[in-house]
Design an enzyme around this catalytic site. Structure first.
Site, short mmCIF file in Angstrom:
data_model
loop_
_atom_site.label_atom_id
_atom_site.label_comp_id
_atom_site.label_asym_id
_atom_site.label_seq_id
_atom_site.Cartn_x
_atom_site.Cartn_y
_atom_site.Cartn_z
N GLY A 121 0.83 -1.35 -0.17
CA GLY A 121 0.13 -0.15 0.11
C GLY A 121 1.00 1.45 -0.03
N TYR A 261 -6.85 -6.24 -13.07
CA TYR A 261 -5.34 -6.64 -13.57
C TYR A 261 -4.61 -7.21 -12.32
CZ TYR A 261 -0.76 -5.67 -15.56
OH TYR A 261 0.55 -6.05 -15.88
#
Ligand code: SF4
Length: 488
Positions: A121, A261
């Site tokens: 993240g 994706y």
């Protein structure tokens, strides 16, 4: 150690997931299983990998630039990672050097004992926090945002390490899926919006935390559940405890691009199969944007499931009109210009016999800069396609991501500079169409996007950022701190 340039020069026209994390507690093969877990998460980061284990007395660490297999297939390395608990990390970073001290898991000797941490993240207020910490005497070892969490824990005053971690999480903003290892416990945490994934698994009575379920499959572990947004999970000798320090206030905004994706198609993310979702996106795309064509051809590999869904819905043949060479790309380190100019041809080749004289629907997952798409279309035309119609299994990516995904600056995103007709002319196709935002949500099983309360993070398509971009708004360098690589 000398760092090396490892950026793949032939595959740079995609959003890139920055990291994958894995942790295991209470298993005699913790180090080896963590290495296998990282193998399964390799698609989430190819620039560096690291593992920290704990043997009851000491922590052991191995961190290196390169692929997981470059280092962790070595028996001697695995033998040194002794103990029944371990965490690991794979990392992607921008071009340039990946310094050893930026490679995770980070490790710190705190007053209460050792702490290793791995992060997927990006924190959006890390620069301001770092300035404050440095002003109060903290000395940073790396340029990663993750180290901010370490210093917040270290300077967090009294209480248990869990108390200080929770206090640190209340101070940071952004997207995070964390795994931490202490001499007592494996700890996992997801940000209150749950932007990045983290799952809980089990093997032989031991518990696992991993970015994706495919990392459980590789070691024969069972999926238990997703870690919930805002949850801090503590795994120790007493079992698994889930804490909810943030309550239930923040709306869930999981990254929808994980389905488009990033995640591996064999993963089940938040209870939804990635592969089946991609097929549904392709079917929705066919419903929204039919094309006058003879066959459907995926841009391999990421466009394959959507192309299958498109072909099924459109009742057109699905053909492998482009063949990918899986062995080219990573082997080239700093290719010479004479090789570089060959570009996508090194990685993809048109299957002439299949496409010559035919009207082709090319299906890809996304268009970022458009450079690869342009070359692939040119290659398909040179192979004799009568017409080329491109269909894209995501809406136009018009905005950068600040939540742990490497994206070009906004002005480099083709969709931020051109409308669809201009993009079609630029890429050289007879027609171009993207799935709509609502169509993407329908493929997720939703009636459409709920604009009042969006079900996912979709900021790279809509510009609707669910978490404030404090560093960017404060005028700090818009580069994500976690992506910075140190310069000589
Ligand atoms: S901005 Fe896009 S890539 Fe980034 S977290 Fe949101 S949906 Fe995912």
């Amino acid at each position: 150690m000398t760092a090396m340039v490892t950026t793949d020069p032939f595959d740079g026209d995609k959003f890139r997931e920055e990291c994958g994390v894995f942790g295991l507690f209470g298993h005699p093969d913790a180090g080896a299983h963590t290495a296998l877990g990282l193998h399964a998460l390799q698609h989430r980061g190819q620039e560096a990998a690291g593992i920290v284990s704990f043997d009851g007395d000491h922590f052991h660490s191995h961190r290196s630039p390169g692929l997981v297999g470059d280092h962790f297939d070595n028996e001697d390395v695995i033998k040194r990672l002794t103990g029944t608990a371990a965490i690991g990390h794979v990392r992607y970073s921008t071009t340039g050097e990946t310094l050893l001290r930026n490679i995770q898991p980070l490790f710190a000797d705190l007053a209460g004992g050792g702490l290793a941490i791995a992060h997927n993240g990006n924190l959006t207020n890390a620069m301001g926090l770092r300035r404050d910490l440095e002003a109060n005497g903290s000395i940073f070892q790396s340029t990663t945002d993750t180290e901010v969490i370490v210093h917040l824990i270290a300077t967090g005053g009294r209480g248990t390490l869990i108390d200080r971690l929770i206090d640190a999480l209340f101070q940071v903003r952004g997207a995070y899926a964390l795994v931490l290892l202490t001499d007592q416990a494996l700890i996992g945490a997801r940000d209150p919006h749950g932007v990045r994934p983290l799952v809980l698994g089990q093997i032989d009575g031991a518990h696992i935390l991993a970015s994706e379920s495919c990392a459980l499959d590789i070691i024969g572990a069972d999926f238990v559940r997703d870690i919930e947004p805002g949850e801090v999970v503590v795994i120790d000798r007493d079992g698994v405890r889930g804490l909810k320090p943030f309550g239930a206030a923040a709306p869930k905004r999981f990254c929808i691009f994980e389905y488009i994706y990033f995640s591996r198609p064999d993963s089940v993310v938040e209870g939804i199969s990635v592969y089946e979702t991609r097929k549904r996106v392709g079917a929705e795309l066919a419903r929204e944007h039919a094309a006058p064509a003879d066959l459907v051809v995926p841009v391999p590999d990421s466009g394959v499931p959507a192309a299958i869904g498109y072909a099924e819905q459109a009742k057109l043949p699905f053909e492998l009109g482009i063949i990918r060479n899986h062995y080219v790309g990573r082997t080239f380190i700093e290719p010479s210009d004479s090789i570089r100019h060959l570009g996508v041809k090194l990685k993809h080749n048109a299957n002439r016999a299949t496409i010559v004289g035919r009207r082709v629907v090319l299906v890809d997952d996304s268009i970022v800069r458009g450079t690869t798409s342009t070359k692939i279309v040119e290659m398909v035309r040179q192979a004799g396609a009568a017409e080329v119609h491109m269909r894209v299994a995501s809406p136009p990516t018009s905005y950068s991501c600040f939540y742990g995904v490497d994206t070009p600056k906004r002005e480099a995103l083709l969709a931020s500079q051109m409308d669809v007709n201009e993009m079609a002319a630029h890429i050289g196709v007879d027609s171009l169409a993207f799935i709509s935002v609502d169509g993407m949500y329908r493929a997720m099983g939703e009636p459409g996007r709920d604009d009042a309360r969006p079900q996912y993070c979709d900021a790279c398509f809509t510009g609707d950022y669910p978490i404030e971009l404090t560093d960017q708004n404060d005028g700090d360098d818009p580069a994500q701190l976690s992506l910075l690589a140190e310069i000589h």
